[in-house]
Design an enzyme around this catalytic site. Sequence first.
Site, PDB file in Angstrom:
ATOM      1  N   GLY A  77       0.779  -1.233   0.000  1.00 32.24           N
ATOM      2  CA  GLY A  77       0.000   0.000   0.000  1.00 32.24           C
ATOM      3  C   GLY A  77       0.811   1.283   0.000  1.00 32.24           C
ATOM      4  O   GLY A  77       0.384   2.303  -0.521  1.00 32.24           O
ATOM      5  N   ASP A 126      -5.578   2.303  10.421  1.00 29.63           N
ATOM      6  CA  ASP A 126      -6.972   2.037  10.781  1.00 29.63           C
ATOM      7  C   ASP A 126      -7.021   1.773  12.280  1.00 29.63           C
ATOM      8  O   ASP A 126      -7.181   2.691  13.072  1.00 29.63           O
ATOM      9  CB  ASP A 126      -7.474   0.859   9.944  1.00 29.63           C
ATOM     10  CG  ASP A 126      -8.958   0.602  10.151  1.00 29.63           C
ATOM     11  OD1 ASP A 126      -9.570   1.318  10.959  1.00 29.63           O
ATOM     12  OD2 ASP A 126      -9.499  -0.300   9.506  1.00 29.63           O
TER      13      ASP A 126
HETATM   14  P1  5GP Z   1      -4.465  -1.512  11.038  1.00 32.38           P
HETATM   15  O1  5GP Z   1      -4.076  -0.073  11.281  1.00 32.38           O
HETATM   16  O2  5GP Z   1      -5.927  -1.744  11.295  1.00 32.38           O
HETATM   17  O3  5GP Z   1      -3.588  -2.478  11.774  1.00 32.38           O
HETATM   18  O4  5GP Z   1      -4.279  -1.910   9.522  1.00 32.38           O
HETATM   19  C1  5GP Z   1      -3.984  -0.992   8.540  1.00 32.38           C
HETATM   20  C2  5GP Z   1      -3.997  -1.699   7.226  1.00 32.38           C
HETATM   21  O5  5GP Z   1      -5.340  -2.078   6.883  1.00 32.38           O
HETATM   22  C3  5GP Z   1      -3.541  -0.770   6.115  1.00 32.38           C
HETATM   23  O6  5GP Z   1      -2.158  -0.855   5.908  1.00 32.38           O
HETATM   24  C4  5GP Z   1      -4.354  -1.240   4.935  1.00 32.38           C
HETATM   25  O7  5GP Z   1      -3.684  -2.284   4.296  1.00 32.38           O
HETATM   26  C5  5GP Z   1      -5.627  -1.790   5.541  1.00 32.38           C
HETATM   27  N1  5GP Z   1      -6.730  -0.792   5.500  1.00 32.38           N
HETATM   28  C6  5GP Z   1      -7.292  -0.152   6.552  1.00 32.38           C
HETATM   29  N2  5GP Z   1      -8.267   0.682   6.148  1.00 32.38           N
HETATM   30  C7  5GP Z   1      -8.328   0.588   4.793  1.00 32.38           C
HETATM   31  C8  5GP Z   1      -9.142   1.230   3.789  1.00 32.38           C
HETATM   32  O8  5GP Z   1     -10.012   2.080   4.027  1.00 32.38           O
HETATM   33  N3  5GP Z   1      -8.904   0.872   2.500  1.00 32.38           N
HETATM   34  C9  5GP Z   1      -7.955  -0.048   2.159  1.00 32.38           C
HETATM   35  N4  5GP Z   1      -7.813  -0.308   0.865  1.00 32.38           N
HETATM   36  N5  5GP Z   1      -7.172  -0.677   3.081  1.00 32.38           N
HETATM   37  C10 5GP Z   1      -7.354  -0.353   4.384  1.00 32.38           C
END
Ligand code: 5GP
Length: 183
Positions: A48, A107
Amino acid sequence: MDVDEIRSDLTEVLITEDEIHAKLAELARRVETDYAGNPPLLVGVLKGAVMVMADFARELKMHVEMDWMAVSSYGASTESSGVVRILKDLDTEIAGRDVLIVEDIIDSGLTLTWLRANLESRGAASVKILALLRKPEAAKVEVDVEYVGFEIPPAFVVGYGLDYAEKYRNLRAIGVLAPHVYQ
Ligand code: 5GP
């Protein structure tokens, strides 16, 4: 790919290409000041962060090295569990280095909390985080992010590196994916 090509797949365009580039320039000026005379090692998280890394690194008016990690959460759940597996590790020895993690989106923050602890345990002099997007309402853990581009609502967004089923990463802007695409 431009928004016009996939307009009906999005409910709205959240951030335009110009806005992204202006924000990355702003963050680059702060990083240049904070790391003056002490260039950081940029660590991108695949896949990403590829676009953020490419544009942010080129915006910086200082020497930087770049390295990459690929990680995945354990389990099949779409919810982030915070337990992380390294799929591709760094090529660089980071003991004593100032590391700046470059991320697309935070997120829950669980992945980055784990990653920062992991890099600190290797003896990095400092580990800071730059994230283009943050969903504050979804925060499960307090993760200190030094450089945040945009605070966004808790919708599922795609574009500029962010995918749905590996698509939309090459979209220039960032938009909210329309429910009919994934329902
Ligand atoms: P977290 O912060 O929940 O551990 O995970 C973050 C990861 O979740 C990001 O690097 C991404 O890969 C994925 N992610 C979280 N929110 C989104 C979103 O709105 N769209 C997309 N495409 N991926 C997301």
